[in-house]
Design a protein around this motif. Sequence first.
Motif, PDB file in Angstrom:
ATOM      1  N   ARG A   1       4.339   0.889 -35.014  1.00  0.00           N
ATOM      2  CA  ARG A   1       5.429   0.935 -35.998  1.00  0.00           C
ATOM      3  C   ARG A   1       6.644   0.140 -35.524  1.00  0.00           C
ATOM      4  NH1 ARG A   1       9.612   4.752 -37.320  1.00  0.00           N
ATOM      5  NH2 ARG A   1       9.974   4.835 -39.570  1.00  0.00           N
ATOM      6  N   GLU A   2       7.019   0.282 -34.251  1.00  0.00           N
ATOM      7  CA  GLU A   2       8.200  -0.406 -33.729  1.00  0.00           C
ATOM      8  C   GLU A   2       7.963  -1.913 -33.608  1.00  0.00           C
ATOM      9  OE1 GLU A   2      12.140  -0.573 -32.445  1.00  0.00           O
ATOM     10  OE2 GLU A   2      10.975   1.043 -33.406  1.00  0.00           O
ATOM     11  N   TYR A   3       6.760  -2.308 -33.221  1.00  0.00           N
ATOM     12  CA  TYR A   3       6.432  -3.725 -33.073  1.00  0.00           C
ATOM     13  C   TYR A   3       6.532  -4.445 -34.423  1.00  0.00           C
ATOM     14  CZ  TYR A   3       3.614  -7.791 -31.585  1.00  0.00           C
ATOM     15  OH  TYR A   3       3.149  -9.054 -31.289  1.00  0.00           O
ATOM     16  N   LEU A   4       5.999  -3.823 -35.469  1.00  0.00           N
ATOM     17  CA  LEU A   4       6.086  -4.406 -36.809  1.00  0.00           C
ATOM     18  C   LEU A   4       7.538  -4.502 -37.269  1.00  0.00           C
ATOM     19  CD1 LEU A   4       3.072  -2.622 -38.539  1.00  0.00           C
ATOM     20  CD2 LEU A   4       3.310  -5.079 -38.146  1.00  0.00           C
ATOM     21  N   ARG A   5       8.342  -3.499 -36.970  1.00  0.00           N
ATOM     22  CA  ARG A   5       9.750  -3.517 -37.357  1.00  0.00           C
ATOM     23  C   ARG A   5      10.497  -4.657 -36.681  1.00  0.00           C
ATOM     24  NH1 ARG A   5      14.623  -2.314 -35.693  1.00  0.00           N
ATOM     25  NH2 ARG A   5      13.888  -1.798 -33.605  1.00  0.00           N
ATOM     26  N   ILE A   6      10.197  -4.868 -35.385  1.00  0.00           N
ATOM     27  CA  ILE A   6      10.899  -5.922 -34.645  1.00  0.00           C
ATOM     28  C   ILE A   6      10.496  -7.309 -35.153  1.00  0.00           C
ATOM     29  CG2 ILE A   6      11.079  -7.016 -32.371  1.00  0.00           C
ATOM     30  CD1 ILE A   6      11.041  -4.211 -31.169  1.00  0.00           C
ATOM     31  N   ILE A   7       9.218  -7.508 -35.461  1.00  0.00           N
ATOM     32  CA  ILE A   7       8.786  -8.797 -36.014  1.00  0.00           C
ATOM     33  C   ILE A   7       9.531  -9.081 -37.314  1.00  0.00           C
ATOM     34  CG2 ILE A   7       6.865 -10.025 -37.092  1.00  0.00           C
ATOM     35  CD1 ILE A   7       5.025  -8.740 -35.057  1.00  0.00           C
ATOM     36  N   ALA A   8       9.605  -8.070 -38.194  1.00  0.00           N
ATOM     37  CA  ALA A   8      10.248  -8.269 -39.492  1.00  0.00           C
ATOM     38  C   ALA A   8      11.757  -8.508 -39.359  1.00  0.00           C
ATOM     39  CB  ALA A   8       9.987  -7.057 -40.386  1.00  0.00           C
TER      40      ALA A   8
END
Length: 426
Positions: A55-62
């Motif tokens: 969840r955090e990895y996807l948030r940081i990419i976006a």
Amino acid sequence: MRAAAGFAAVTSVVKAVVAAAFGVGSSMDSYLMAFVIIGFPSAVLVNAAQTVFIREYLRIIAAHGELAAARFLRGAIIGLVLALTVLVVAWVALLPAILAVVGHGLAPAQRALVAANVSRLIPYYYLNGINLLGYGVLQSRKAFVRSALIPIATPLLIMTLVGSFGADLDVLIGSLTLGTGAETVLVLILMGREQLLSSAGSAQAPHGLRDFSWGTLTLVPGTLVSGLSPVIEQTIASGLGHGAISALGYAAKLPATLNSLLTTAIGVTILPYFSERLARGDEQSCRRFFVRYAGLLALAGMGIAAAAFLGSEPFVRFAFQRGQFSAHNTLLVTMLQQAYLWQLPGAMVGMVAVRYVAAQGRYRAMTIGTVAMVPITGFLQWTLSEVWGAAGLAFGMSAGAALTAIVFFWLALRPGTKPMRSWKTA
């Protein structure tokens, strides 16, 4: 799904090779107990970390771009390895006390063999932890086929080496470590390629590692208690007589294979899906989809469990009955396998419900639900084993899976106490 089916088929063949080589007895008991013991601290930490990481990895990419995500990934891996080191040092120091509890029904010589096997499995412990975080990267990027295909390296090596060199625990443990190392190399190669897809974005990831750390710590109590489930089962089984641990291990293979094909495959794909939908504010349609999907999985799970129940004895005879695995072993394992199979509906619905709660960012609710249900399942296993022996232990697992699914389904539909933070405003 095809990749998951291929992995399940390969692992089933590997189990048959191991069964023919080792049979049901003290040698395999010591390996399986050591495998559970060394896997416990890793599962506690890494399962929590992987869920939060996706969840955090996807948030940081976006929000911040690929360079920020790459920096976050490096920091997460370093932190994970350090944490794994602290855990394994403490775990090995406590090993005599752990064996006194978990292996209470074992002779001193067999406890010593379990301890030796635990030491030899430490390289696997580190490699498996790194791999799980790497698979989190691939799942975040929806590289589901590659995530399912890479783990085939381990069972292929085990099958090849054990088939070539015979029933030797050193060979079995060495092939497990080599296979897991091959997985690590493949995962790192693919991760490197994924990180090179874009060089845009900030190199900073504000609060990323802090949020990852706090989220992981929030989930650790739940994964700690959840990790006790196989330990509880091993503890109960060790008092049920000679060969009970290995018989239960063989019996659990078909349900575990079906879980890998269905539950795990669905669970891996559904977390990124739910996370994206909820982050866009599409909560109502996502909720409706979750309810319908859970209902379909419950019906499908019942049908699959019933069909597998009817075909259980031919499967066990075909898969395992050769070498040291006798016809009497077949009858015992068939009975245990049939009891395990009824966990499928609960396991499938429970997995999707847990993923939905995770996508909402409600880690505290996940922890509370897990902390409540694992002891209840263990109590059911112990109570039923007192009446029906090993079969009661297996059926207790199935009953616990059904109750757990009901609890997490209720939690998933219950409104959260806080609104979920948007990726764009993070």
